[in-house]
Design an enzyme around this catalytic site. Sequence first.
Site, PDB file in Angstrom:
ATOM      1  N   LYS A 215       0.828  -1.211   0.000  1.00 41.08           N
ATOM      2  CA  LYS A 215       0.000   0.000   0.000  1.00 41.08           C
ATOM      3  C   LYS A 215       0.867   1.268   0.000  1.00 41.08           C
ATOM      4  CE  LYS A 215      -3.350   2.827   0.370  1.00 41.08           C
ATOM      5  NZ  LYS A 215      -4.280   3.052  -0.731  1.00 41.08           N
ATOM      6  N   CYS A 269      -3.687  10.489   1.735  1.00 44.04           N
ATOM      7  CA  CYS A 269      -2.966   9.259   1.373  1.00 44.04           C
ATOM      8  C   CYS A 269      -1.612   9.592   0.755  1.00 44.04           C
ATOM      9  CB  CYS A 269      -3.796   8.430   0.406  1.00 44.04           C
ATOM     10  SG  CYS A 269      -5.255   7.706   1.166  1.00 44.04           S
TER      11      CYS A 269
HETATM   12  N1  LIG Z   1     -10.228   7.748   1.808  1.00 44.05           N
HETATM   13  C1  LIG Z   1      -9.529   7.043   0.944  1.00 44.05           C
HETATM   14  O1  LIG Z   1      -9.651   7.212  -0.256  1.00 44.05           O
HETATM   15  C2  LIG Z   1      -8.563   5.990   1.415  1.00 44.05           C
HETATM   16  C3  LIG Z   1      -8.031   5.112   0.476  1.00 44.05           C
HETATM   17  C4  LIG Z   1      -7.167   4.110   0.910  1.00 44.05           C
HETATM   18  C5  LIG Z   1      -6.839   4.021   2.250  1.00 44.05           C
HETATM   19  N2  LIG Z   1      -7.350   4.898   3.161  1.00 44.05           N
HETATM   20  C6  LIG Z   1      -6.969   4.731   4.549  1.00 44.05           C
HETATM   21  O2  LIG Z   1      -8.087   4.258   5.281  1.00 44.05           O
HETATM   22  C7  LIG Z   1      -8.046   4.783   6.612  1.00 44.05           C
HETATM   23  C8  LIG Z   1      -9.352   5.485   6.914  1.00 44.05           C
HETATM   24  O3  LIG Z   1      -9.484   6.562   6.016  1.00 44.05           O
HETATM   25  P1  LIG Z   1     -10.860   7.316   5.796  1.00 44.05           P
HETATM   26  O4  LIG Z   1     -10.692   8.131   4.572  1.00 44.05           O
HETATM   27  O5  LIG Z   1     -12.003   6.371   5.866  1.00 44.05           O
HETATM   28  O6  LIG Z   1     -10.887   8.256   7.086  1.00 44.05           O
HETATM   29  P2  LIG Z   1     -12.092   9.184   7.590  1.00 44.05           P
HETATM   30  O7  LIG Z   1     -11.481  10.280   8.366  1.00 44.05           O
HETATM   31  O8  LIG Z   1     -13.033   9.482   6.466  1.00 44.05           O
HETATM   32  O9  LIG Z   1     -12.905   8.226   8.585  1.00 44.05           O
HETATM   33  C9  LIG Z   1     -12.352   7.681   9.711  1.00 44.05           C
HETATM   34  C10 LIG Z   1     -13.431   7.604  10.787  1.00 44.05           C
HETATM   35  O10 LIG Z   1     -12.855   6.938  11.909  1.00 44.05           O
HETATM   36  C11 LIG Z   1     -13.387   7.527  13.077  1.00 44.05           C
HETATM   37  N3  LIG Z   1     -12.517   7.185  14.206  1.00 44.05           N
HETATM   38  C12 LIG Z   1     -11.365   7.771  14.614  1.00 44.05           C
HETATM   39  N4  LIG Z   1     -10.841   7.099  15.671  1.00 44.05           N
HETATM   40  C13 LIG Z   1     -11.678   6.075  15.929  1.00 44.05           C
HETATM   41  C14 LIG Z   1     -11.704   5.045  16.894  1.00 44.05           C
HETATM   42  N5  LIG Z   1     -10.723   4.933  17.775  1.00 44.05           N
HETATM   43  N6  LIG Z   1     -12.729   4.177  16.882  1.00 44.05           N
HETATM   44  C15 LIG Z   1     -13.727   4.269  15.978  1.00 44.05           C
HETATM   45  N7  LIG Z   1     -13.768   5.247  15.041  1.00 44.05           N
HETATM   46  C16 LIG Z   1     -12.760   6.126  15.015  1.00 44.05           C
HETATM   47  C17 LIG Z   1     -13.462   8.995  12.760  1.00 44.05           C
HETATM   48  O11 LIG Z   1     -14.369   9.667  13.608  1.00 44.05           O
HETATM   49  C18 LIG Z   1     -13.913   8.952  11.293  1.00 44.05           C
HETATM   50  O12 LIG Z   1     -15.317   9.043  11.175  1.00 44.05           O
HETATM   51  C19 LIG Z   1      -6.824   5.696   6.680  1.00 44.05           C
HETATM   52  O13 LIG Z   1      -5.724   4.986   7.164  1.00 44.05           O
HETATM   53  C20 LIG Z   1      -6.579   6.029   5.229  1.00 44.05           C
HETATM   54  O14 LIG Z   1      -5.240   6.357   4.985  1.00 44.05           O
HETATM   55  C21 LIG Z   1      -8.227   5.858   2.772  1.00 44.05           C
END
Ligand SMILES: NC(=O)c1ccc[n+]([C@@H]2O[C@H](COP(=O)([O-])OP(=O)(O)OC[C@H]3O[C@@H](n4cnc5c(N)ncnc54)[C@H](O)[C@@H]3O)[C@@H](O)[C@H]2O)c1
Length: 442
Positions: A215, A269
Amino acid sequence: MKFNKLCVLGLGYIGLPTAATFAAHGLKVHGVDINPRVVDTLNEGRIHIHEPGLQTAVESALRSGNLTVSSSPEEADAFIIAVPTPFQHEKFGDHNGLRYKLADMRAVTSATEAILPVLRKGNLVVLESTSPPRTTVELVAPILERSNLQAGKDFHLCYSPERVLPGQILRELVENARVIGGITSESARAGRDLYETFVKGEIHETDATTAEMVKIMENTTRDVNIAIANEFARLAEKFGVDVWEAIRLANLHPRINILSPGPGVGGHCISVDPWFFVEAAPELAQLISQARLVNDAQPRFVVEKVKRAVGGLKNKRIAALGLAYKPDVDDLRESPAIEVVHLLQDEGAQVKAWEPFAPDAKLDGIKLANDFNSAILDADAILLLVNHSQFRNINPASLASTTSARIAIDTVNAWNVTEWQSAGFVLHRLGVNTSPASNRHS
Ligand SMILES: NC(=O)c1ccc[n+]([C@@H]2O[C@H](COP(=O)([O-])OP(=O)(O)OC[C@H]3O[C@@H](n4cnc5c(N)ncnc54)[C@H](O)[C@@H]3O)[C@@H](O)[C@H]2O)c1
């Protein structure tokens, strides 16, 4: 392995579509988020993020009773952790004068700790958050083993990176190839069994650290490739060359694919993940750290270009179009467009910013215009920072009667020079120096 109940921690861009998709395929899914606004909004049947098709998917998952949402995990057969892994804003690492950003793993730590009381023998835990190499074995496993259950023996543990594209998440979740890294081959197999519920793309089993590295390698490759495109833009300006034309011609080579330059690299990211390598091994990640520095310096390069275009920035009125980190999304995280606006303001410019996908966004130190027209009305210059389709389709001839600006600066190669010139604008473009003597022999 058979799964009936799943618990998804973190209901953002990744966790919520994942939860809704599993629910649509018959699993009982319990979604968990620590943000009460997220939990309340979902329990009212609405969603808090902009993603095509997601509102309908979540609504029907909730209506079917297959999706429930609260602030704490429940017992389940499997747990997916999809919480944020940003970098720290207050603390930096240092290696021989190289200041690098550090991963903030607090959300992964606390989400993993929240699973502890409900973890049972035979469960599967999958980390999906993009994480530094060895997070699964060195951070997640030891926390879960505080339960007196042993990872890989009493419960399965996997890392599975997410590769979906915002705007296409629901389709790509199903269709993309998926890598599942287990801390044992049995764990990887259990991971495959879970995702086979809906994944139509190929599923590749490997070990957890390889999956983590895959990743970060993907995003680092994008970052380095964008850095070279940005550097080409700077070089082209120096040599009086149109970088967009040069890239188009270079890309005719069958084995070359140069990406597009722009105002920088954002999102949570590509602008974040390469630092995970730098933090883990700064002495080895030299090209990677240099690429990060090039891309982080691009907003400053844009600001210098604007300064030259408008003849100094003090008290100049700039309409900044777009604040998202990329076209046609509402995601403002780590956006270079926001950094450009801050830098312009630091130099005394009066910036009216307009972001059609997040008109009500609250941003420190940036006041958003009420609408597009009020952003451009009395501007000295119009600065295009994001290639949103609606900006790309602006007709300069009609625009000319609604703005005092006669200077436009395009950082994303969206606008046609001839059309804008005919409409009475001086159009400056990133990667094109409008002033040097012609390069062509007469
Ligand atoms: N958004 C993308 O396109 C994408 C793509 C690939 C990978 N990722 C990875 O996926 C992961 C999540 O990204 P995202 O875009 O969904 O983030 P986001 O910020 O949209 O959502 C994350 C959610 O997690 C919640 N949260 C935080 N701490 C928490 C906890 N301890 N328990 C429960 N909920 C909690 C937050 O309130 C938030 O609603 C990250 O590591 C990101 O790098 C994201």
